[in-house]
Design a protein around this motif. Structure first.
Motif, PDB file in Angstrom:
ATOM      1  N   HIS A 363      -7.783  -4.319  -1.343  1.00  0.00           N
ATOM      2  CA  HIS A 363      -8.531  -5.223  -0.460  1.00  0.00           C
ATOM      3  C   HIS A 363      -7.863  -5.299   0.902  1.00  0.00           C
ATOM      4  N   LYS A 364      -6.533  -5.353   0.863  1.00  0.00           N
ATOM      5  CA  LYS A 364      -5.789  -5.509   2.107  1.00  0.00           C
ATOM      6  C   LYS A 364      -5.834  -4.237   2.966  1.00  0.00           C
ATOM      7  N   LEU A 365      -5.660  -3.086   2.305  1.00  0.00           N
ATOM      8  CA  LEU A 365      -5.523  -1.845   3.077  1.00  0.00           C
ATOM      9  C   LEU A 365      -6.827  -1.079   3.253  1.00  0.00           C
ATOM     10  N   GLN A 366      -7.811  -1.321   2.337  1.00  0.00           N
ATOM     11  CA  GLN A 366      -9.028  -0.492   2.387  1.00  0.00           C
ATOM     12  C   GLN A 366     -10.305  -1.303   2.235  1.00  0.00           C
ATOM     13  N   ASN A 367     -10.233  -2.580   2.529  1.00  0.00           N
ATOM     14  CA  ASN A 367     -11.401  -3.468   2.377  1.00  0.00           C
ATOM     15  C   ASN A 367     -12.034  -3.402   0.986  1.00  0.00           C
ATOM     16  N   GLY A 368     -11.202  -3.161  -0.007  1.00  0.00           N
ATOM     17  CA  GLY A 368     -11.715  -3.158  -1.384  1.00  0.00           C
ATOM     18  C   GLY A 368     -12.566  -1.947  -1.735  1.00  0.00           C
ATOM     19  N   ARG A 369     -12.415  -0.864  -0.959  1.00  0.00           N
ATOM     20  CA  ARG A 369     -13.199   0.350  -1.252  1.00  0.00           C
ATOM     21  C   ARG A 369     -12.270   1.490  -1.668  1.00  0.00           C
ATOM     22  N   VAL A 370     -12.601   2.145  -2.748  1.00  0.00           N
ATOM     23  CA  VAL A 370     -11.845   3.345  -3.136  1.00  0.00           C
ATOM     24  C   VAL A 370     -12.860   4.424  -3.519  1.00  0.00           C
ATOM     25  N   SER A 371     -12.394   5.662  -3.620  1.00  0.00           N
ATOM     26  CA  SER A 371     -13.339   6.702  -4.053  1.00  0.00           C
ATOM     27  C   SER A 371     -13.587   6.526  -5.550  1.00  0.00           C
ATOM     28  N   PRO A 372     -14.855   6.608  -5.972  1.00  0.00           N
ATOM     29  CA  PRO A 372     -15.122   6.470  -7.410  1.00  0.00           C
ATOM     30  C   PRO A 372     -14.336   7.527  -8.192  1.00  0.00           C
ATOM     31  N   ALA A 373     -13.761   7.110  -9.324  1.00  0.00           N
ATOM     32  CA  ALA A 373     -12.926   8.063 -10.069  1.00  0.00           C
ATOM     33  C   ALA A 373     -13.171   7.942 -11.559  1.00  0.00           C
ATOM     34  N   PRO A 374     -13.188   9.079 -12.269  1.00  0.00           N
ATOM     35  CA  PRO A 374     -13.252   8.978 -13.732  1.00  0.00           C
ATOM     36  C   PRO A 374     -11.845   8.695 -14.284  1.00  0.00           C
ATOM     37  N   ALA A 375     -11.780   8.330 -15.572  1.00  0.00           N
ATOM     38  CA  ALA A 375     -10.473   8.107 -16.197  1.00  0.00           C
ATOM     39  C   ALA A 375      -9.681   9.416 -16.205  1.00  0.00           C
ATOM     40  N   ASN A 411       5.102   2.677  -6.082  1.00  0.00           N
ATOM     41  CA  ASN A 411       6.485   2.454  -5.633  1.00  0.00           C
ATOM     42  C   ASN A 411       7.000   3.628  -4.811  1.00  0.00           C
ATOM     43  N   LYS A 412       6.559   4.814  -5.200  1.00  0.00           N
ATOM     44  CA  LYS A 412       7.043   6.001  -4.491  1.00  0.00           C
ATOM     45  C   LYS A 412       6.385   6.120  -3.117  1.00  0.00           C
ATOM     46  N   ARG A 413       5.100   5.870  -3.071  1.00  0.00           N
ATOM     47  CA  ARG A 413       4.367   6.115  -1.808  1.00  0.00           C
ATOM     48  C   ARG A 413       4.387   4.913  -0.865  1.00  0.00           C
ATOM     49  N   GLU A 414       4.607   3.734  -1.387  1.00  0.00           N
ATOM     50  CA  GLU A 414       4.670   2.502  -0.590  1.00  0.00           C
ATOM     51  C   GLU A 414       3.588   2.461   0.491  1.00  0.00           C
ATOM     52  N   PRO A 415       2.337   2.488   0.116  1.00  0.00           N
ATOM     53  CA  PRO A 415       1.256   2.570   1.123  1.00  0.00           C
ATOM     54  C   PRO A 415       1.261   1.392   2.100  1.00  0.00           C
ATOM     55  N   TRP A 416       1.791   0.247   1.671  1.00  0.00           N
ATOM     56  CA  TRP A 416       1.838  -0.925   2.559  1.00  0.00           C
ATOM     57  C   TRP A 416       2.699  -0.684   3.802  1.00  0.00           C
ATOM     58  N   LYS A 417       3.551   0.367   3.740  1.00  0.00           N
ATOM     59  CA  LYS A 417       4.387   0.667   4.899  1.00  0.00           C
ATOM     60  C   LYS A 417       3.680   1.607   5.878  1.00  0.00           C
ATOM     61  N   GLN A 418       2.492   2.093   5.464  1.00  0.00           N
ATOM     62  CA  GLN A 418       1.788   3.056   6.334  1.00  0.00           C
ATOM     63  C   GLN A 418       0.370   2.566   6.604  1.00  0.00           C
ATOM     64  N   LYS A 419       0.332   1.326   7.064  1.00  0.00           N
ATOM     65  CA  LYS A 419      -0.976   0.674   7.231  1.00  0.00           C
ATOM     66  C   LYS A 419      -1.956   1.460   8.113  1.00  0.00           C
ATOM     67  N   ASP A 420      -1.400   2.225   9.062  1.00  0.00           N
ATOM     68  CA  ASP A 420      -2.301   2.921   9.993  1.00  0.00           C
ATOM     69  C   ASP A 420      -2.667   4.330   9.537  1.00  0.00           C
ATOM     70  N   ASN A 421      -2.073   4.752   8.445  1.00  0.00           N
ATOM     71  CA  ASN A 421      -2.328   6.117   7.972  1.00  0.00           C
ATOM     72  C   ASN A 421      -3.427   6.092   6.888  1.00  0.00           C
ATOM     73  N   ALA A 422      -4.675   6.040   7.357  1.00  0.00           N
ATOM     74  CA  ALA A 422      -5.809   5.866   6.432  1.00  0.00           C
ATOM     75  C   ALA A 422      -5.873   6.977   5.387  1.00  0.00           C
ATOM     76  N   GLU A 423      -5.567   8.178   5.819  1.00  0.00           N
ATOM     77  CA  GLU A 423      -5.650   9.318   4.905  1.00  0.00           C
ATOM     78  C   GLU A 423      -4.629   9.166   3.764  1.00  0.00           C
ATOM     79  N   PHE A 424      -3.416   8.760   4.150  1.00  0.00           N
ATOM     80  CA  PHE A 424      -2.337   8.587   3.159  1.00  0.00           C
ATOM     81  C   PHE A 424      -2.708   7.481   2.163  1.00  0.00           C
TER      82      PHE A 424
END
Ligand code: MSP
Length: 482
Positions: A363-375, A411-424
């Protein structure tokens, strides 16, 4: 021929001289877990889960007397206690059979009738002298008693001398051995144990009682009533007799504790062979657990009410605590200390924390949108393999493993540290979501109470729901048996 693939899972029918406890809840939860898995896999119509109560026992009479109640009222109250308990702990059975119901009597009479029709010499009148334990409703050989007492109940066995009808069990020694040499009885340890038992030779068994106060009359001579164990086994058939599920007998998977494996893997198939009815697919004799290393018993005061645990910690906690601690075929131990530790590490701090963490971040980084994914297919396949072979502990390990994997990615990717890197950020969620969906898939059988909430959180078509708390932290219980 029955073309549809169906799954018929049963628990033992429980004696009503006692309320449901953690031991009886254990088998019932295992059956429920398997039924939920199979309903999802091959459809609700093709899955049938049966449980119930075993009521025609001398124990019933004694317990009713002790409770100063009439037998029918006592039976009603106690079977209702099982129904209520199973509801409280999240059991979704398809049918609940009571052996005092007319449909059970009809099914039993049918099987006995088939035996008399197809193999009339299999039932004969004889004189029986034997040592009997009323508490387990079982005959013992002298050498199996300890100082004349039942090895389980430690109370003296009674010497019974009666003229009874016998079932020619000895005739079925060879076919039962053939059956046991296949995959009929599992796990392997039980199979070997039972083959060893057969090596001592099978004796005919007495199947009626002349002076029983309760029971199903033996139709060919109603002055006798059928031995409770013989008619109780028939519940697996009487519950489906003359219903659309009748053909499911051959899909039967009977879950039983190791205490009653012999009845199910020797006597029940022999009765069915004699009646020329189909045999169930499998008997699984699971292990027993102790409470803090001690046998559960009323006199020791260590009997735990499953409803209390489900009320305080939730149904998922009870299920996970009992089913994920030791493999189904093995013996195990239960302690409140381990139970609470597991609840906090695996549910509150594990699954619950992961779901709220991922949804909040998305919600914080992507407005609650992710790519649909199967299990994640590999996780799902490993889980299914475990469930197919009744390795339920292993199935929970797969679920907890998926929780770890998802946490590690974060934990490895820490996306919260790359707020401006939408692709990451997008890539990070692309990696995590298949594990979230795999957890959701597994939760339908392993954590069904919160499955719906998890589903809401994962939303639809990549639109995530709101974060919700799945498993709150709970203050430890001060338990006397810790
Ligand atoms: N009425 C018979 C079964 C007839 S089935 C045709 C009976 N009833 S019982 O109420 O005594 O239930 C026994 C079953 O309870 C065991 O086979 C097992 O499934 C379950 N358990 C009771 N105590 C248990 C443990 N401590 N651990 C695991 N399972 C336990 O026997």
């Amino acid at each position: 021929m029955n073309a549809k693939k169906s799954y018929y899972v049963t628990t033992p029918i429980y004696y009503v001289n006692d309320r449901p406890h953690l031991g009886t809840a254990y088998t019932t939860l295992v059956a429920d877990c398997l039924a939920r898995y199979h309903r999802k896999k091959q459809g609700v119509q093709n899955t049938h889960f049966l449980t119930g109560t075993d009521e025609n026992s001398q124990k019933t009479i004694e317990a009713a007397k002790k409770a100063q109640q009439e037998v029918p009222q006592y039976l009603q109250k106690m079977s209702a206690a099982f129904v209520q308990c199973w509801k409280d702990i999240g059991i979704a059975y398809d049918d609940f059979i009571r052996t005092t119901e007319p449909r059970h009597h009809a099914g039993v009479n049918f099987i006995i009738g088939e035996i008399l029709k197809n193999n009339p010499e299999d039932i004969y009148m004889g004189e029986y002298t034997g040592l009997y334990c009323y508490k387990c409703e079982t005959f013992y050989k002298k050498e199996d008693l300890i100082n004349g007492c039942c090895p389980d109940h430690k109370t003296p066995a009674a010497e019974i001398k009666e003229k009874n009808y016998f079932f020619r069990l000895s005739k079925y020694e060879a076919p039962v051995r053939d059956l046991l040499q296949k995959e009929f009885l599992q796990p392997k340890s039980r199979k070997n144990e039972m083959l060893g038992f057969l090596d001592k030779g099978l004796e005919d068994i007495s199947i009626t009682r002349e002076n029983a106060e309760i029971g199903i009359p033996y139709a060919a001579d109603p002055s006798h009533k059928l031995y409770v164990w013989v008619e109780a086994l028939m519940n697996y058939y009487s519950a489906i007799y003359k219903t659309e599920n009748e053909s499911m007998l051959s899909d039967g998977v009977h879950l039983v504790g190791k205490d009653i494996t012999r009845f199910h893997s020797v006597i029940w198939p022999a009765l069915l062979m004699s009646a020329r009815l189909p045999l169930p697919k499998m008997v699984f004799g699971h292990g027993f657990f102790t409470i803090n290393g001690t046998k559960m018993s009323k006199s020791l005061g260590n009997v735990i009410d499953p409803t209390d645990l489900a009320k305080k910690y939730g149904q998922d906690a009870l299920r996970c605590g009992l089913l994920s601690s030791f493999e189904l075929g093995n013996d195990g131990d239960f302690s409140m200390k381990d139970f609470e530790a597991k609840y906090h590490s695996k549910l509150a701090g594990g699954v619950g924390n992961l779901f709220s963490r991922v949804i909040k971040l998305a919600h914080k980084l992507q407005n609650g949108r992710v790519s649909p994914a199967p299990a994640d297919p590999k996780t799902q396949a490993t889980y299914e393999k475990a469930m197919e072979s009744l390795k339920i502990k292993e199935a929970y390990d797969v679920l907890f493993g998926a929780v770890n994997t998802a946490n590690e990615i974060l934990n490895k990717r820490e996306p919260w540290k790359q707020k401006d890197n939408a692709e990451f950020i997008q890539e990070t969620f692309d990696q995590i979501m298949p594990f979230m969906h795999a957890i959701l898939h597994m939760a339908s059988a392993l954590l069904p109470e919160k499955h719906k909430t998890m589903k809401e959180m994962l939303g639809q078509d990549g639109n995530l729901g709101e974060p919700q708390q799945l498993y709150p932290k709970i203050e430890p219980e001060i338990v006397k048996n810790q």
